[in-house]
Design a protein around this motif. Structure first.
Motif, PDB file in Angstrom:
ATOM      1  N   GLU A  73       0.815  -1.217   0.000  1.00 37.07           N
ATOM      2  CA  GLU A  73       0.000   0.000   0.000  1.00 37.07           C
ATOM      3  C   GLU A  73       0.848   1.266   0.000  1.00 37.07           C
ATOM      4  N   GLY A  74       1.945   1.270   0.777  1.00 33.55           N
ATOM      5  CA  GLY A  74       2.789   2.454   0.820  1.00 33.55           C
ATOM      6  C   GLY A  74       3.394   2.771  -0.527  1.00 33.55           C
ATOM      7  N   GLY A  75       3.900   1.748  -1.216  1.00 35.13           N
ATOM      8  CA  GLY A  75       4.473   1.954  -2.532  1.00 35.13           C
ATOM      9  C   GLY A  75       3.434   2.375  -3.549  1.00 35.13           C
ATOM     10  N   GLN A  76       2.234   1.793  -3.474  1.00 38.27           N
ATOM     11  CA  GLN A  76       1.167   2.158  -4.399  1.00 38.27           C
ATOM     12  C   GLN A  76       0.740   3.607  -4.197  1.00 38.27           C
ATOM     13  N   PHE A  77       0.716   4.050  -2.931  1.00 40.47           N
ATOM     14  CA  PHE A  77       0.367   5.443  -2.645  1.00 40.47           C
ATOM     15  C   PHE A  77       1.347   6.391  -3.319  1.00 40.47           C
ATOM     16  N   VAL A  78       2.640   6.120  -3.155  1.00 38.25           N
ATOM     17  CA  VAL A  78       3.659   6.964  -3.788  1.00 38.25           C
ATOM     18  C   VAL A  78       3.496   6.948  -5.300  1.00 38.25           C
ATOM     19  N   ASP A  79       3.222   5.782  -5.866  1.00 36.66           N
ATOM     20  CA  ASP A  79       3.048   5.628  -7.306  1.00 36.66           C
ATOM     21  C   ASP A  79       1.895   6.489  -7.812  1.00 36.66           C
ATOM     22  N   VAL A  80       0.763   6.404  -7.141  1.00 34.69           N
ATOM     23  CA  VAL A  80      -0.423   7.165  -7.561  1.00 34.69           C
ATOM     24  C   VAL A  80      -0.181   8.671  -7.454  1.00 34.69           C
ATOM     25  N   ILE A  81       0.414   9.116  -6.363  1.00 37.70           N
ATOM     26  CA  ILE A  81       0.628  10.552  -6.175  1.00 37.70           C
ATOM     27  C   ILE A  81       1.619  11.088  -7.204  1.00 37.70           C
ATOM     28  N   GLU A  82       2.705  10.350  -7.472  1.00 38.83           N
ATOM     29  CA  GLU A  82       3.669  10.824  -8.478  1.00 38.83           C
ATOM     30  C   GLU A  82       3.008  10.892  -9.854  1.00 38.83           C
ATOM     31  N   GLN A  83       2.195   9.899 -10.197  1.00 37.98           N
ATOM     32  CA  GLN A  83       1.502   9.936 -11.481  1.00 37.98           C
ATOM     33  C   GLN A  83       0.535  11.105 -11.538  1.00 37.98           C
ATOM     34  N   SER A  84      -0.132  11.368 -10.431  1.00 33.24           N
ATOM     35  CA  SER A  84      -1.061  12.493 -10.385  1.00 33.24           C
ATOM     36  C   SER A  84      -0.341  13.820 -10.601  1.00 33.24           C
ATOM     37  N   THR A  85       0.847  13.979 -10.001  1.00 38.41           N
ATOM     38  CA  THR A  85       1.598  15.218 -10.222  1.00 38.41           C
ATOM     39  C   THR A  85       1.989  15.359 -11.697  1.00 38.41           C
ATOM     40  N   THR A  86       2.321  14.235 -12.332  1.00 43.36           N
ATOM     41  CA  THR A  86       2.648  14.277 -13.762  1.00 43.36           C
ATOM     42  C   THR A  86       1.432  14.683 -14.576  1.00 43.36           C
ATOM     43  N   ASP A  87       0.262  14.143 -14.231  1.00 45.83           N
ATOM     44  CA  ASP A  87      -0.968  14.487 -14.946  1.00 45.83           C
ATOM     45  C   ASP A  87      -1.338  15.949 -14.761  1.00 45.83           C
ATOM     46  N   VAL A  88      -0.983  16.525 -13.621  1.00 47.98           N
ATOM     47  CA  VAL A  88      -1.265  17.940 -13.361  1.00 47.98           C
ATOM     48  C   VAL A  88      -0.288  18.846 -14.102  1.00 47.98           C
ATOM     49  N   TRP A  89       1.005  18.539 -13.989  1.00 50.26           N
ATOM     50  CA  TRP A  89       2.011  19.463 -14.508  1.00 50.26           C
ATOM     51  C   TRP A  89       2.206  19.371 -16.022  1.00 50.26           C
ATOM     52  N   THR A  90       1.862  18.257 -16.629  1.00 48.37           N
ATOM     53  CA  THR A  90       2.029  18.128 -18.086  1.00 48.37           C
ATOM     54  C   THR A  90       1.211  19.179 -18.841  1.00 48.37           C
ATOM     55  N   PRO A  91      -0.089  19.326 -18.591  1.00 46.86           N
ATOM     56  CA  PRO A  91      -0.840  20.368 -19.302  1.00 46.86           C
ATOM     57  C   PRO A  91      -0.468  21.790 -18.895  1.00 46.86           C
ATOM     58  N   ILE A  92      -0.036  21.977 -17.647  1.00 52.79           N
ATOM     59  CA  ILE A  92       0.381  23.315 -17.216  1.00 52.79           C
ATOM     60  C   ILE A  92       1.606  23.752 -18.013  1.00 52.79           C
ATOM     61  N   PHE A  93       2.578  22.856 -18.172  1.00 59.77           N
ATOM     62  CA  PHE A  93       3.765  23.156 -18.970  1.00 59.77           C
ATOM     63  C   PHE A  93       3.375  23.359 -20.433  1.00 59.77           C
ATOM     64  N   ALA A  94       2.486  22.507 -20.954  1.00 59.67           N
ATOM     65  CA  ALA A  94       2.072  22.609 -22.356  1.00 59.67           C
ATOM     66  C   ALA A  94       1.404  23.952 -22.641  1.00 59.67           C
ATOM     67  N   LYS A  95       0.628  24.432 -21.697  1.00 65.65           N
ATOM     68  CA  LYS A  95      -0.036  25.719 -21.855  1.00 65.65           C
ATOM     69  C   LYS A  95       0.981  26.850 -21.972  1.00 65.65           C
ATOM     70  N   ALA A  96       2.127  26.668 -21.358  1.00 62.49           N
ATOM     71  CA  ALA A  96       3.197  27.663 -21.417  1.00 62.49           C
ATOM     72  C   ALA A  96       4.144  27.409 -22.587  1.00 62.49           C
ATOM     73  N   GLY A  97       3.784  26.432 -23.444  1.00 61.88           N
ATOM     74  CA  GLY A  97       4.623  26.118 -24.600  1.00 61.88           C
ATOM     75  C   GLY A  97       5.856  25.314 -24.256  1.00 61.88           C
ATOM     76  N   GLN A  98       5.821  24.606 -23.136  1.00 62.00           N
ATOM     77  CA  GLN A  98       6.961  23.814 -22.693  1.00 62.00           C
ATOM     78  C   GLN A  98       6.557  22.356 -22.524  1.00 62.00           C
ATOM     79  N   GLN A  99       7.537  21.476 -22.447  1.00 64.28           N
ATOM     80  CA  GLN A  99       7.274  20.056 -22.246  1.00 64.28           C
ATOM     81  C   GLN A  99       7.692  19.645 -20.844  1.00 64.28           C
ATOM     82  N   TYR A 100       6.779  19.012 -20.150  1.00 67.97           N
ATOM     83  CA  TYR A 100       7.094  18.544 -18.797  1.00 67.97           C
ATOM     84  C   TYR A 100       7.740  17.170 -18.875  1.00 67.97           C
ATOM     85  N   ARG A 101       8.860  17.019 -18.227  1.00 69.68           N
ATOM     86  CA  ARG A 101       9.525  15.724 -18.103  1.00 69.68           C
ATOM     87  C   ARG A 101       9.459  15.308 -16.643  1.00 69.68           C
TER      88      ARG A 101
END
Length: 283
Positions: A73-101
């Protein structure tokens, strides 16, 4: 906090149960880790240097962990939260004309592990290493977060992960370079960097429900838990706990009030542009 139905990205490197190995002197890597320990939780650099020296110093062999999703459960929690941050920051960077890595990985380890910055130790708390663009986390820190800092609950843990992702964002945008690594004090560039990462964590909170169809979300009570976590790791709170007095000239992360306020700014605005602590006249 809702997260169990969230998407997993598998960007986890599980090194738990893998022993750390290294030989040689402290070296540049050990110095980098001492600085990270100092800026993450205000650990005396001499303490980190002695730990690094005892663990093998610079010539650290980076362990090969198991890549992908974890089953506990602890590892899955970290996995989900990191993926969620990627899902949030990818479009924010794209809106600014940048690519989120996204970060190269989130490394889960026990006690000690090799990093691109030298030998990492759990005593340093969670940290981001810009040299290899990885986040390092010993899950035993969750207990310290509760017992030492009084920050309980999953929202407090999610705040910590999102804060470290915030440091990755600063590395991608070049904001990390604005920091004078020897600086400290209530209005230093080091404090501004940490408060900005707090604000970025709040931005993640604001956008997480929309990008996950509500599968990852924090209700008002959860957000208060996150705010309490930010307060618990304020420089003034830690200094009072450890030495009984507050010394603003030695601040590295900001006061409890500042950390709460900048985290709340991110939550309320959802705008990374509102997180420019380097241009803020008042922290």
């Amino acid at each position: 906090m809702r997260w169990q139905g969230g998407r997993k990205g598998g960007n986890i490197e599980d090194r738990r149960g893998v022993s750390a190995a290294g030989v040689g002197g402290i070296g540049v890597g050990g110095v980098v880790l001492a600085l990270i320990g100092y800026f993450v939780f205000g650990i005396d650099p001499s303490t980190t240097m002695s730990v690094v020296q005892g663990a093998g110093g610079q010539q650290t062999q980076q362990q090969a962990g198991v890549r992908g999703s974890t089953t506990d459960e602890g590892g899955q929690f970290v996995d989900v939260i990191e993926q969620s941050t990627t899902d949030v920051w990818t479009p924010i960077f794209a809106k600014a004309g940048q690519q989120y890595r996204r970060p190269a990985s989130v490394v889960i380890y026990d006690q000690a592990t090799g990093t691109g910055c030298g030998m990492g130790q759990s005593a340093m708390g969670p940290f981001y290493c810009p040299a290899d663009q990885k986040i390092y986390l010993d899950l035993a820190f969750w207990r310290e977060l509760e017992t030492r800092f009084g920050a309980k609950g999953e929202a407090a843990r999610a705040y910590v992960i999102a804060h470290e992702v915030g440091h990755h964002i600063q590395h991608l945008t070049g904001q990390t370079n604005q920091v004078e690594r020897g600086s400290r004090g209530a209005d230093s560039s080091a404090v501004r960097l940490e408060l900005q990462a707090d604000c970025y964590a709040g931005v993640w909170v604001a956008h997480a429900p929309a990008v996950s169809d509500g599968q990852v979300s924090l209700d008002p009570a959860d957000i208060e838990d996150g705010i309490r976590a930010a307060a618990a790791v304020g420089d003034d709170a830690i200094q009072k706990q450890s030495q009984g007095r507050v010394m603003p000239d030695a601040f590295t992360h900001g006061s409890s009030e500042q950390r709460m306020r900048w985290f709340r700014t991110g939550v309320q605005t959802g705008d990374p542009g509102a997180c420019d602590t380097f241009k803020a006249g008042r922290l």
